[in-house]
Design a protein around this motif. Structure first.
Motif, PDB file in Angstrom:
ATOM      1  N   UNK A   1       0.641  -1.275  -0.155  1.00 22.98           N
ATOM      2  CA  UNK A   1       0.020  -0.054  -0.179  1.00 22.98           C
ATOM      3  C   UNK A   1       0.907   1.117   0.020  1.00 22.98           C
ATOM      4  N   UNK A   2       2.129   1.395   0.855  1.00 23.75           N
ATOM      5  CA  UNK A   2       2.676   2.392   0.799  1.00 23.75           C
ATOM      6  C   UNK A   2       3.468   2.753  -0.389  1.00 23.75           C
ATOM      7  N   UNK A   3       4.129   1.670  -0.948  1.00 22.75           N
ATOM      8  CA  UNK A   3       4.385   1.642  -2.251  1.00 22.75           C
ATOM      9  C   UNK A   3       3.846   2.103  -3.159  1.00 22.75           C
ATOM     10  N   UNK A   4       2.591   1.684  -3.237  1.00 19.31           N
ATOM     11  CA  UNK A   4       1.446   2.164  -4.336  1.00 19.31           C
ATOM     12  C   UNK A   4       1.144   3.869  -4.152  1.00 19.31           C
ATOM     13  N   UNK A   5       1.094   4.206  -3.031  1.00 17.89           N
ATOM     14  CA  UNK A   5       1.087   5.617  -2.598  1.00 17.89           C
ATOM     15  C   UNK A   5       2.250   6.337  -3.217  1.00 17.89           C
ATOM     16  N   UNK A   6       3.411   5.809  -2.711  1.00 21.20           N
ATOM     17  CA  UNK A   6       4.740   6.519  -3.408  1.00 21.20           C
ATOM     18  C   UNK A   6       4.705   6.612  -4.887  1.00 21.20           C
ATOM     19  N   UNK A   7       4.314   5.697  -5.592  1.00 20.50           N
ATOM     20  CA  UNK A   7       4.433   5.671  -6.940  1.00 20.50           C
ATOM     21  C   UNK A   7       3.289   6.628  -7.433  1.00 20.50           C
ATOM     22  N   UNK A   8       2.189   6.731  -6.869  1.00 19.83           N
ATOM     23  CA  UNK A   8       1.214   7.681  -7.358  1.00 19.83           C
ATOM     24  C   UNK A   8       1.531   9.078  -6.981  1.00 19.83           C
ATOM     25  N   UNK A   9       2.150   9.239  -6.088  1.00 20.48           N
ATOM     26  CA  UNK A   9       2.653  10.870  -5.633  1.00 20.48           C
ATOM     27  C   UNK A   9       3.865  11.076  -6.623  1.00 20.48           C
ATOM     28  N   UNK A  10       4.567  10.024  -7.062  1.00 21.21           N
ATOM     29  CA  UNK A  10       5.966  10.418  -8.046  1.00 21.21           C
ATOM     30  C   UNK A  10       5.129  10.636  -9.322  1.00 21.21           C
ATOM     31  N   UNK A  11       4.021  10.163  -9.655  1.00 14.92           N
ATOM     32  CA  UNK A  11       3.385  10.944 -10.943  1.00 14.92           C
ATOM     33  C   UNK A  11       2.987  12.268 -10.776  1.00 14.92           C
ATOM     34  N   UNK A  12       2.864  12.829  -9.616  1.00 12.44           N
ATOM     35  CA  UNK A  12       2.417  14.171  -9.498  1.00 12.44           C
ATOM     36  C   UNK A  12       3.432  14.909  -8.917  1.00 12.44           C
TER      37      UNK A  12
ATOM     38  N   UNK B   1      -7.758   2.828  11.615  1.00 10.87           N
ATOM     39  CA  UNK B   1      -7.864   4.237  11.562  1.00 10.87           C
ATOM     40  C   UNK B   1      -8.955   4.291  10.545  1.00 10.87           C
ATOM     41  N   UNK B   2      -9.931   5.358  10.707  1.00  9.75           N
ATOM     42  CA  UNK B   2     -10.952   5.709   9.835  1.00  9.75           C
ATOM     43  C   UNK B   2     -10.645   7.371   9.588  1.00  9.75           C
ATOM     44  N   UNK B   3     -11.303   8.022   8.534  1.00 17.85           N
ATOM     45  CA  UNK B   3     -11.158   9.102   8.030  1.00 17.85           C
ATOM     46  C   UNK B   3     -12.380   9.968   8.299  1.00 17.85           C
TER      47      UNK B   3
ATOM     48  N   UNK C   1      -9.996   9.225   1.981  1.00 20.01           N
ATOM     49  CA  UNK C   1     -10.207   8.123   2.423  1.00 20.01           C
ATOM     50  C   UNK C   1     -10.451   6.943   1.382  1.00 20.01           C
ATOM     51  N   UNK C   2     -10.526   7.428   0.278  1.00 19.72           N
ATOM     52  CA  UNK C   2     -10.649   6.430  -0.877  1.00 19.72           C
ATOM     53  C   UNK C   2      -9.130   6.024  -1.293  1.00 19.72           C
ATOM     54  N   UNK C   3      -8.384   6.939  -1.159  1.00 16.87           N
ATOM     55  CA  UNK C   3      -6.859   7.074  -1.630  1.00 16.87           C
ATOM     56  C   UNK C   3      -6.115   6.194  -0.757  1.00 16.87           C
ATOM     57  N   UNK C   4      -6.432   6.274   0.779  1.00 17.12           N
ATOM     58  CA  UNK C   4      -5.739   5.509   1.480  1.00 17.12           C
ATOM     59  C   UNK C   4      -6.499   3.981   2.000  1.00 17.12           C
ATOM     60  N   UNK C   5      -7.478   3.822   1.247  1.00 14.00           N
ATOM     61  CA  UNK C   5      -8.079   2.604   1.568  1.00 14.00           C
ATOM     62  C   UNK C   5      -8.765   2.538   2.792  1.00 14.00           C
ATOM     63  N   UNK C   6      -9.320   3.572   3.214  1.00 10.93           N
ATOM     64  CA  UNK C   6      -9.771   3.384   4.700  1.00 10.93           C
ATOM     65  C   UNK C   6     -11.250   4.199   4.666  1.00 10.93           C
ATOM     66  N   UNK C   7     -12.058   3.714   5.684  1.00 14.06           N
ATOM     67  CA  UNK C   7     -13.475   3.985   5.789  1.00 14.06           C
ATOM     68  C   UNK C   7     -13.676   5.601   5.977  1.00 14.06           C
TER      69      UNK C   7
END
Length: 627
Positions: free
Chosen positions: A1-12, A125-127, A66-72
């Motif tokens: 999950x953390x790597x996916x977020x980092x990859x998507x952040x790198x695109x921006x 965690x929840x958002x 919340x959707x980005x982090x996969x959290x409710x």
């Protein structure tokens, strides 16, 4: 999950991480680019800029997070009874109620960036949004919030807190009864004793009014400070306690939108009451800016403005805090001027009092006289008192505070119905000073005698509360202030109260003593000396009434009101009636708040108190790019 977020952040990579994820949830990168640039120029985080500027709704932002982090996403989180107030709101995280242990978060700024970078997969965690989190905390801790707002000052600093007892009230009425008995059965000696006892206090009031009239305090600064860059400006909190203000709330928000201050650095808190239906209804018809928070004060006593302000104070995010009333229209540059004045002032300067001026002057004869009174008070007396270092009885609005100092002294006295006057004296007793802020705030004066009398009765009742509370232990007050400032505080409190109470009596008896030679007057010893003393008080009192008014009208350029000064003796006779009403109300309903109705003005000197038209600043579309 953390790597996916980092990859998507790198695109921006060009976007701050706290908003970069939005480009994957339907938001144009170009808009986010512009928002990031403007946020950097304003010196705030990109997410706060987006929300406070109204470029994206708060709910939409946090649902996307919340959707980005996969959290409710929790629309109405149920919190643990152990949730802390105000810490959980300020930190943006709170424990959830069982049976689902964990935390709900509404992160902002650096906390949001950290959560995106390094979310722990093992942490439950929840958002939610900051607004929904705040409401949840208020639901969970309503009794605690209500108690703190009402009793924090009395619990932590009981000496200056309003604590006028029925014994004190009874003593006051006994003294008044004895005075009345003396005046009826032996008017000559009674007048002599009263004059000798109250004369020094009245002379103190007269000296202050005349002395401040000779000081130069123009209504605008002689030189404007250099304009600060937006990034260098601090966050500024605005608190307004609203109750049944549907007629003026839209115009008030327009006035705040015209402030020359970055919207992303305005922390606006509107405090409403639970039984107020009309103000929330009016607010629902307005597209509220993203920097406006609606707080609902938990039920409790007393039902006063200072209690409502105390509900908001713990949540203030700004380095400075200003109080406005619902009908206020402050100068657009007032906050920038206050920031510049605070920056140049020593830390003991805790408050800047802006100038209040009446806008609906031409409504009635009463509003004309009210305009004269306010001009004398806020353009002459208060600036002069600030210049000579005297304590000041603050006005009820446009007080700019250093927020940490305001918290340190436990905010406002919830049980005092003129909390402004009390706070001014309390600041002086604690070693702080109040200075003048030459920037105007337009106010609406009550146009009918009934409305005016209700408002003035509350003011005079509060002045009695303030005078009695701060002189319960006069030796402590004397030690804190020193002799001269102590004398000034007495003149501003007991002097204001007693002069209003005896004004018609002393004026009438003095005039009668010159027109009618009574046996009692003849029986007085040293008749010439007594008459000379009375003449001095009478003439100097008349000058103290007229001179500040003339000076103030000259400074405001309101020369057309000069003839109305002749009616000031009648006006202050009405003030005396209000003082006696306030004394009676103090005995039967000491903490009742007589609300002033707003939105009834028929005229406007500035052309601003007119039928409301929604301004683009208030109703700006949330989908537009920054200007």
């Amino acid at each position: 999950m953390r790597q996916g977020l980092a990859d998507r952040a790198a695109q921006s990579t060009a976007l701050p991480i706290e908003i970069g994820f939005l480009s994957h949830h339907g938001h144009a990168p170009e808009v986010l680019w512009q928002a990031a640039a403007f946020a950097q120029a304003a010196g705030v985080s990109a997410d706060e800029y987006l929300i406070r500027e109204g470029l994206i709704p708060e709910d939409e932002f946090y649902r996307a997070l919340a959707a980005e982090l996969g959290l409710p996403f929790l629309a109405s989180p149920r919190l643990s009874p152990k949730v802390r107030y105000p810490e959980s709101i300020l930190a943006g995280i709170a424990p959830l109620a069982r049976p689902k242990p964990g935390f709900v978060s509404a992160p902002r700024g650096s906390a949001l960036a950290h959560l995106i970078r390094s979310r722990s997969a093992g942490r439950l965690l929840a958002i939610t949004t900051p607004t929904r989190l705040r409401k949840a905390v208020f639901r969970a801790q309503a009794p605690l919030i209500a108690r703190r707002a009402a009793h924090d000052l009395a619990d932590k600093a009981p000496d200056p807190a309003t604590g006028i007892s029925y014994g004190q009230i009874a003593l006051l009425f006994v003294v008044l009864t004895l005075i009345s008995f003396g005046l009826f059965h032996a008017p000559g000696p009674a007048i002599g004793v009263l004059g000798a006892a109250m004369g020094p206090l009245f002379l103190g009031v007269i000296v202050l009014r005349l002395a401040t009239s000779g000081l130069s305090n123009p209504v605008e600064p002689l030189a404007q400070p250099p304009r600060a860059e937006d990034a260098d400006l601090p966050v500024y909190t605005i608190i307004a306690a609203l109750y049944r203000e549907k007629r003026v709330v839209a115009r008030f928000l327009e006035a705040l939108a015209r402030l020359d201050y970055p919207a992303a650095k305005l922390d606006i808190k509107l405090v409403l009451e639970t039984d107020d239906r009309e103000t929330p209804e009016a607010l629902r018809s307005i597209a509220l800016p993203g920097n406006v928070e609606i707080l609902i004060a938990p039920p409790g006593e007393p039902r006063t403005k200072p209690r409502a302000l105390n509900v908001a104070l713990p949540l203030a995010l700004g380095r400075y805090t200003v109080i406005y009333d619902a009908e206020d229209v402050p100068d657009p540059g007032q906050l920038r001027l206050a920031v510049a004045r605070f920056a140049d002032a020593p830390s003991r300067i805790a408050c800047l009092q802006a100038r209040l001026t009446i806008d609906n002057t031409d409504d009635t004869w009463l509003t004309r006289l009210f305009t004269i009174e306010y001009a004398a008070l806020f353009d002459v007396l208060n600036p002069g008192l600030a210049e000579i270092g005297s304590p000041i009885a603050l006005g009820g609005t446009s007080n700019h505070f250093r927020t940490p100092v305001l918290r340190r002294i436990h905010g406002w006295d919830a049980w005092n119905v003129t909390e402004d006057a009390d706070l001014g004296i309390r600041l002086a007793r604690l070693g702080y000073e109040v200075k003048d802020l030459p920037s105007s705030t337009l106010e609406e004066a009550p146009g009918t005698l009934i409305l005016w009398m209700r408002q003035r009765t509350r003011w005079m009742k509060g002045y009695v509360q303030t005078a009695a509370s701060h002189t319960r232990r006069p030796w402590i007050m004397l030690r804190q202030l020193g002799f001269w400032r102590f004398s000034g505080a007495l003149a501003l409190t007991w002097g204001a109260v007693l002069s209003a109470l005896v004004y018609p009596l002393f004026t009438g008896l003095y005039l009668a003593s010159w027109l009618v030679e009574t046996e009692q007057v003849q029986a007085l010893r040293w008749t010439t000396a007594v008459n000379a003393y009375a003449l001095t008080l009478f003439v100097s009192g008349a000058f103290a009434m007229v001179v500040p008014a003339c000076v103030a009208l000259h400074r405001r350029g309101l020369w057309r009101l000069m003839p109305w000064i002749l009616l000031l003796p009648l006006y202050y006779g009405l003030v005396s009636v209000a003082a006696w009403r306030g004394l009676w109300e103090l005995a039967v309903a000491p903490f009742r708040w007589n609300k002033t109705s707003h939105g009834l003005a028929r005229t406007s000197r500035a052309g601003l108190f007119q039928k409301h038209q929604a301004s683009p600043a208030v109703t700006r579309s949330v989908n537009t790019a920054p200007p």
